[in-house]
Write an enzyme that holds these catalytic residues in place. Structure first.
Site, PDB file in Angstrom:
ATOM      1  N   ASN A   9       0.875  -1.174   0.000  1.00 20.80           N
ATOM      2  CA  ASN A   9       0.000   0.000   0.000  1.00 20.80           C
ATOM      3  C   ASN A   9       0.911   1.222   0.000  1.00 20.80           C
ATOM      4  OD1 ASN A   9      -1.795   2.042   0.528  1.00 20.80           O
ATOM      5  ND2 ASN A   9      -2.289   1.371   2.610  1.00 20.80           N
ATOM      6  N   TRP A  10       1.026   1.831  -1.163  1.00 18.60           N
ATOM      7  CA  TRP A  10       1.970   2.949  -1.274  1.00 18.60           C
ATOM      8  C   TRP A  10       1.432   4.231  -0.653  1.00 18.60           C
ATOM      9  CZ3 TRP A  10       3.947   2.483  -7.087  1.00 18.60           C
ATOM     10  CH2 TRP A  10       4.615   1.260  -7.243  1.00 18.60           C
ATOM     11  N   LYS A  11       0.160   4.238  -0.304  1.00 15.68           N
ATOM     12  CA  LYS A  11      -0.474   5.431   0.288  1.00 15.68           C
ATOM     13  C   LYS A  11      -0.211   6.643  -0.614  1.00 15.68           C
ATOM     14  CE  LYS A  11      -0.122   3.242   4.751  1.00 15.68           C
ATOM     15  NZ  LYS A  11      -0.105   3.379   6.211  1.00 15.68           N
ATOM     16  N   HIS A  95      -9.381   1.018   4.550  1.00 18.19           N
ATOM     17  CA  HIS A  95      -8.132   1.252   5.277  1.00 18.19           C
ATOM     18  C   HIS A  95      -8.393   2.188   6.463  1.00 18.19           C
ATOM     19  CE1 HIS A  95      -4.110   2.620   6.274  1.00 18.19           C
ATOM     20  NE2 HIS A  95      -3.719   1.467   5.777  1.00 18.19           N
ATOM     21  N   GLU A  97      -6.888   4.627   7.541  1.00 12.79           N
ATOM     22  CA  GLU A  97      -6.744   6.062   7.253  1.00 12.79           C
ATOM     23  C   GLU A  97      -8.006   6.605   6.594  1.00 12.79           C
ATOM     24  OE1 GLU A  97      -2.923   5.606   5.355  1.00 12.79           O
ATOM     25  OE2 GLU A  97      -2.149   4.992   7.306  1.00 12.79           O
ATOM     26  N   GLU A 167      -5.442  -4.906  10.399  1.00  8.64           N
ATOM     27  CA  GLU A 167      -4.423  -3.891  10.630  1.00  8.64           C
ATOM     28  C   GLU A 167      -4.731  -3.134  11.914  1.00  8.64           C
ATOM     29  OE1 GLU A 167      -2.359  -2.826   6.665  1.00  8.64           O
ATOM     30  OE2 GLU A 167      -4.086  -1.528   6.868  1.00  8.64           O
ATOM     31  N   GLY A 173       2.454   2.249  10.728  1.00  5.36           N
ATOM     32  CA  GLY A 173       3.398   3.350  10.569  1.00  5.36           C
ATOM     33  C   GLY A 173       4.096   3.746  11.863  1.00  5.36           C
ATOM     34  N   SER A 213       3.392  -2.137  10.320  1.00  7.11           N
ATOM     35  CA  SER A 213       4.845  -2.193  10.543  1.00  7.11           C
ATOM     36  C   SER A 213       5.459  -3.547  10.190  1.00  7.11           C
ATOM     37  CB  SER A 213       5.191  -1.779  11.976  1.00  7.11           C
ATOM     38  OG  SER A 213       4.768  -0.439  12.216  1.00  7.11           O
ATOM     39  N   GLY A 234       2.894  -1.116   4.279  1.00  6.82           N
ATOM     40  CA  GLY A 234       2.989   0.298   3.946  1.00  6.82           C
ATOM     41  C   GLY A 234       4.428   0.707   3.683  1.00  6.82           C
ATOM     42  N   GLY A 235       5.084   1.229   4.714  1.00  5.39           N
ATOM     43  CA  GLY A 235       6.429   1.793   4.565  1.00  5.39           C
ATOM     44  C   GLY A 235       7.433   0.886   3.869  1.00  5.39           C
TER      45      GLY A 235
HETATM   46  P1  PGA Z   1       2.891   0.258   7.615  1.00  2.90           P
HETATM   47  O1  PGA Z   1       1.420   0.488   6.961  1.00  2.90           O
HETATM   48  O2  PGA Z   1       3.405  -1.035   7.056  1.00  2.90           O
HETATM   49  O3  PGA Z   1       3.685   1.449   7.186  1.00  2.90           O
HETATM   50  O4  PGA Z   1       2.679   0.192   9.092  1.00  2.90           O
HETATM   51  C1  PGA Z   1       0.546  -0.583   6.752  1.00  2.90           C
HETATM   52  C2  PGA Z   1      -0.748  -0.082   6.161  1.00  2.90           C
HETATM   53  O5  PGA Z   1      -1.236   0.962   6.579  1.00  2.90           O
HETATM   54  O6  PGA Z   1      -1.337  -0.729   5.260  1.00  2.90           O
END
Ligand code: PGA
Length: 251
Positions: A9-11, A95, A97, A167, A173, A213, A234-235
């Protein structure tokens, strides 16, 4: 039996050229991986270019959101049909967010999920509790509500095109990963809920990703749990080598 699925997930990261470069670097690293589904989810602006770069490889492309109408006067929105036109097979719905920053409700997310499935897309549907909900003993109630409300109106057959992503919001994050035991506990609970709602076969077949994470160095331990069927990353998905290492941990 469940084929692992690792999605990045590149956000709101990576411009078009950066996304294309990442996929070009990723393709050879995962070229020999045929027992894991690999998906990257760029921003809308990069979808078309990334999908073209990924074409013919085992890297699939997903979007991060989709609206509940096919086309028309919905300024700023994007439909599953337009995502498919840009080469996208997958979409992330729900998600945290979107739930917590953009205020998307269980009811809207259920509508989005059903609309995307009806359009022929495959969906990664996210669930997860906030830290205060976990601390307050509300974790199971929150997961139950998100699953029951989120999957409302679906059939067991629909679930073939749904992946659930657990999640925990406190792990996204933050560098704080759920322990393999914490992840497994919620995955078991979630699978039991799917059994209750859709039957044992659907529950045994549905894939449940963990997200929060995930890194190359904790992926194998998390993946060793029986009910962890992959990751939403994500990251660590923003670099080809760290993402490929996570894919390989699930091989
Ligand atoms: P993260 O994000 O791996 O940076 O914690 C995961 C996500 O929000 O899908």
């Amino acid at each position: 039996m469940r084929k692992p699925i690792i999605a990045g997930n590149w956000k709101m990261n990576l411009k078009i050229a950066e996304g294309v470069a990442l996929v070009e670097a990723l393709k050879p690293l995962v070229a020999d991986v045929d027992n894991v589904e690999v998906v990257v989810c760029p921003m809308f602006t990069a979808l078309d270019a990334v999908a073209k770069a990924a074409a013919g490889s085992n890297v699939q492309v997903g979007a991060q959101n989709a609206y509940v109408k096919a086309s028309g006067a919905y300024t700023g929105e994007i439909s599953p049909q337009f995502l498919q036109d840009a080469g996208c097979a997958w979409v992330i719905i729900g998600h945290s967010e979107r739930r917590h920053i953009l205020g998307e409700t269980d009811a809207l997310l259920n509508e989005k999920l059903r609309f995307a499935l009806a359009a022929g897309m495959k969906v990664m549907f996210c669930i997860g509790e906030l830290l205060e909900e976990r601390k307050g003993g509300l974790m199971n109630d929150v997961i139950r509500r998100q699953v029951v409300e989120g999957l409302k109106g679906l059939t067991a057959a629909d679930l073939a095109n749904v992946v659930l992503a657990y999640e925990p919001v406190w792990a996204i994050g933050t560098g704080e990963t759920a322990s393999p035991e914490q992840a497994e506990e919620v995955h078991v609970f979630t699978r039991a809920l799917v059994a209750e709602l859709f039957g044992a076969d659907a529950a045994a077949a549905i894939r449940i990703q963990y997200g929060g994470s995930v890194k190359a160095d904790n992926a194998a331990e998390l993946f060793s749990k029986e009910n962890v069927d992959g990751f939403l990353v994500g990251g660590a998905a923003l670099k080809a080598d760290s993402f490929a290492a996570i894919v390989k941990a699930a091989r």
